[in-house]
Scaffold this active site. Structure first.
Site, mmCIF file in Angstrom:
data_model
loop_
_atom_site.group_PDB
_atom_site.id
_atom_site.type_symbol
_atom_site.label_atom_id
_atom_site.label_comp_id
_atom_site.label_asym_id
_atom_site.label_seq_id
_atom_site.Cartn_x
_atom_site.Cartn_y
_atom_site.Cartn_z
ATOM 1 N N LYS A 174 81.657 84.139 89.425
ATOM 2 C CA LYS A 174 81.098 85.018 88.605
ATOM 3 C C LYS A 174 82.056 86.432 88.987
ATOM 4 O O LYS A 174 82.704 86.503 89.542
ATOM 5 C CB LYS A 174 79.719 85.390 88.699
ATOM 6 C CG LYS A 174 78.876 84.108 88.529
ATOM 7 C CD LYS A 174 78.995 83.575 87.078
ATOM 8 C CE LYS A 174 78.443 82.129 86.985
ATOM 9 N NZ LYS A 174 77.112 82.118 87.259
HETATM 10 C C1 LIG Z 1 75.701 80.840 87.193
HETATM 11 C C2 LIG Z 1 74.907 81.179 85.929
HETATM 12 C C3 LIG Z 1 73.419 80.829 86.429
HETATM 13 C C4 LIG Z 1 72.899 80.576 87.841
HETATM 14 O O1 LIG Z 1 73.461 81.515 88.889
HETATM 15 P P1 LIG Z 1 73.350 81.026 90.337
HETATM 16 O O2 LIG Z 1 73.709 82.350 91.208
HETATM 17 O O3 LIG Z 1 74.378 79.934 90.555
HETATM 18 O O4 LIG Z 1 72.159 80.453 90.740
HETATM 19 C C5 LIG Z 1 72.369 80.815 85.311
HETATM 20 N N1 LIG Z 1 73.008 80.930 84.135
HETATM 21 C C6 LIG Z 1 74.144 81.182 83.940
HETATM 22 C C7 LIG Z 1 74.482 81.275 82.302
HETATM 23 C C8 LIG Z 1 75.143 81.086 84.836
HETATM 24 O O5 LIG Z 1 76.576 81.094 84.367
#
Ligand SMILES: *Cc1c(COP(=O)(O)O)cnc(C)c1O
Length: 346
Positions: A174
């Site tokens: 991210k």
């Molecule tokens: C990454 C992501 C999540 C979950 O995040 P984590 O930190 O991996 O639990 C939820 N929704 C979307 C759209 C994501 O890209």
């Protein structure tokens, strides 16, 4: 190998974490609140609740808006499974909505048609980093008395979230990372307090007044988050620059851009997507598919072909190309050249 996304950790990040490891606080300490404040300042929101993952943030949001058995929550068909799973955690029912084929954002008209007496919330996803049309969506959710939750895991830094709660993830692919980590942000102090309690066993002043979890994040992760956040502006500019180079060089179809797009993903559409994926891998380029429709996962009820036709059609063609700050120009040129060669052969 060129991955589709990866983290950026510099010496300053490392020093910030090491400093905390040598301090008194390994888990909850002063940096949790400092990180919450920093993200709130960046996104112009009042309250932040830092938790152990983006998924935990979504779960806390579902708890805070009161999802319980019998409640329906509308979610887009194309998203990471966690967007729908968080509804199931609370005993609610996710109702899958089709997406706009040009952006893969929730189709706002179809969304309104899915609203029933049982609809308690809508979760929208800023897919790939493009913010949804919140003005239109909020008008509809307010009309029907439903909560609006933004899964903004792709769009940190794009705009001030316009939703009752927005959820971020700090997973390494991210925009910024804390290893694992997440945050729910809101302007509503009641929702914020509920989520604070939820992350710490439902405890308030030592008394457990609701069911909660251990969803705490650690101080050294928050030190990393604060240090990472300093680069976010530069990294978004870098992602936009890389996307701009793809836009100019590629002749294959791609999703629509936009001025607020922060390009967590760069997604193209190609026929014979699996062949593209395989042959790009042979050239050292690791692409990804974001995402299969959630109800295609074996755990979910199998709704069958045609349930969300645009989502299903898009799923067969989408491919996420490498995009991250630090992707070298010659690496991107290699991606562009390889993809164009395949497209011309096809
Ligand atoms: C990454 C992501 C999540 C979950 O995040 P984590 O930190 O991996 O639990 C939820 N929704 C979307 C759209 C994501 O890209």
């Amino acid at each position: 190998m060129i991955p589709y996304g990866r983290q950026n950790i510099d010496e300053e990040d490392i020093q910030a974490v090491v400093k905390v490891l040598k301090s008194d606080f390994i888990t909850t300490g002063p940096l949790v609140e400092a990180f919450e404040k920093a993200v709130c300042n960046y996104t112009h929101v009042k309250y932040g609740v830092a938790v152990s993952s983006g998924t935990a943030a979504l779960h806390a949001a579902m708890f805070a808006v009161g999802i319980q058995p019998g409640d329906e929550v509308i979610v887009p068909a194309i998203t990471f499974a966690a967007t729908a799973n968080c509804v199931l955690y609370q005993g609610g029912t996710p109702v899958f909505c089709d997406v706009d084929p040009d952006t893969l954002l929730i189709d706002v008209n179809k969304m309104e048609r899915l609203i029933t007496r049982r609809t308690r919330a809508v979760i929208v996803v800023d897919y790939a980093g493009l913010p949804c049309d919140y003005t239109a969506i909020q008008k509809i959710t307010q009309k029907h008395g439903a909560f609006l939750v933004s899964d903004a895991c792709h769009s940190l830094g794009a705009m001030k979230p316009i939703a009752d709660i927005a959820c971020y993830s700090f997973h390494p692919v991210k925009h910024i990372t804390t290893g694992e980590g997440g945050m729910a942000v809101t302007d509503n102090i009641v929702l914020a307090d509920r989520m604070r309690r939820f992350r710490n066993h439902g405890m308030e002043n030592g008394r457990m007044i609701s069911l909660g979890y251990n969803y705490r994040i650690t101080d050294f992760q928050c030190a990393l988050g604060i240090s990472q956040l300093k680069n976010l502006g530069d990294w978004i500019r870098e992602r936009r620059r890389i996307a701009g180079r793809y836009d100019e060089a590629l002749t294959v179809r791609r999703l629509r851009g936009g001025k607020d797009h922060v390009y967590h993903l760069y997604v193209v559409k190609v026929r014979e997507r699996d062949r593209f994926m395989e042959q790009l891998l042979e050239k050292g380029i690791r692409t990804q598919i974001h995402y299969r429709p959630v109800y295609y996962h074996p755990y979910y009820p199998q709704y069958g072909e045609g349930y969300c036709p645009e989502a299903e059609k898009a799923y067969r063609e989408i491919l996420s190309l490498p995009i991250y700050p630090g992707l070298k120009e010659e690496e991107q040129d290699h991606v562009i050249k390889s993809l164009e060669e395949l497209a011309w052969q096809g």
